[in-house]
Design an enzyme around this catalytic site. Structure first.
Site, PDB file in Angstrom:
ATOM      1  CB  ALA A  14      14.753 -72.515  10.350  1.00 48.18           C
ATOM      2  CB  VAL A  64       8.474 -66.446   3.427  1.00 48.11           C
ATOM      3  CG1 VAL A  64       8.713 -67.193   4.585  1.00 48.11           C
ATOM      4  CG2 VAL A  64       9.337 -66.563   2.261  1.00 48.11           C
ATOM      5  CE1 TYR A 154      20.624 -66.474  -2.837  1.00 49.06           C
ATOM      6  CE2 TYR A 154      22.720 -65.707  -3.391  1.00 49.06           C
ATOM      7  CZ  TYR A 154      21.989 -66.131  -2.337  1.00 49.06           C
ATOM      8  OH  TYR A 154      22.359 -66.676  -1.105  1.00 49.06           O
ATOM      9  CB  THR A 156      18.784 -58.097  -8.000  1.00 47.33           C
ATOM     10  OG1 THR A 156      19.657 -57.996  -9.298  1.00 47.33           O
ATOM     11  CG2 THR A 156      17.928 -57.018  -8.123  1.00 47.33           C
TER      12      THR A 156
END
Length: 253
Positions: A14, A64, A154, A156
């Site tokens: 973000a 992440v 990308y 996939t």
């Protein structure tokens, strides 16, 4: 009745683009917003903009794809803003190349951020949603999920997020949690600028050429996707779950 002012939202990736626009939109809707990104200064800058505008926000640095970092970030959000019950899995990267040139690192990096990242974030946040008997998960797919030359990894990953979303909807629905995916078409962001650079095309020319192929006659802006996220995480979208919405300015799928 519970309203958006009682909600805490987490948006990954973000610090810029779609993620930043979504964080600002959900803050304008009245939610407290956690701005998560690998880019800590960027995340904090977006959070500061929200606070300056009168909202509640927190900028948090996180990878992440790292389970310990994800759990620590979610715990911090819960402690400082409140239990998160809205999650937008937006974090993404590209490592474009044709199959014969694509490396294992190119593949693993994209899978790690998009798929592993969405899995880890959702696993960490769902506890708060289940306890609240209310939750919203929105994951960013792409029209590339339909196939796109030079984006095997990308495409996939983005197709995988659609299956991820549908299964979440089945598993979490009984707890009052919905899960949906948005598949944007061409959105003018740093990521699409990087694609133009890779192709050796000036960005403005890339936008002009792309707009000619889109029925509404323009490329998308981050705010276009933020508006759609706002609806899907709203109280009124509680009967919409397991869906993939193609936001591409035309009938892309």
């Amino acid at each position: 009745m519970t309203t958006a002012t009682n909600r805490v939202a987490i948006i990954t990736g973000a610090a810029r683009g779609i993620g930043a626009a979504t964080a600002q939109r959900l803050a304008a809707d009245g939610m407290a917003v956690a701005v998560l990104d690998l880019d800590e200064p960027g995340a904090k800058a977006v959070a500061e903009q929200i606070v300056t505008a009168g909202g509640r926000a927190l900028g948090v640095a996180v990878d992440v794809s790292d389970p310990e970092a994800v759990q620590a970030a979610v715990d911090r959000v819960a402690a400082e803003l409140g239990a998160p019950t809205v999650l937008v899995n937006n974090a993404g990267v590209t490592r474009d190349n044709l199959l014969f040139k694509m490396t294992e690192v190119d593949w693993d990096t994209v899978m790690g951020v998009h798929l592993r990242g969405a899995f880890l974030m959702t696993r960490a946040v769902q506890k708060h949603m289940v306890e609240a008997k209310w939750g919203r998960v929105v994951s960013l797919s792409s029209t590339s999920a339909l196939g796109n030359r030079g984006q095997l990894n990308y495409s996939t990953a983005k197709a995988g997020l659609q299956g991820f979303t549908k299964t979440l909807a089945i598993e979490l629905g009984k707890f009052g949690v919905t899960a949906n995916a948005i598949a944007p078409g061409f959105i003018a962001t740093e990521m699409t600028r990087a694609t133009a650079d890779r192709l050796g095309v000036p960005f403005e020319d890339f936008i002009t050429a792309s707009a000619k192929q889109i029925p509404v006659g323009r490329v998308g802006q981050p705010e276009d996707i933020a508006h759609l996220v706002s609806f899907l995480v709203s109280e009124g979208a509680g009967f919409i779950s397991g869906q993939v919405v193609y936001a591409a300015g035309g009938p892309k799928a």
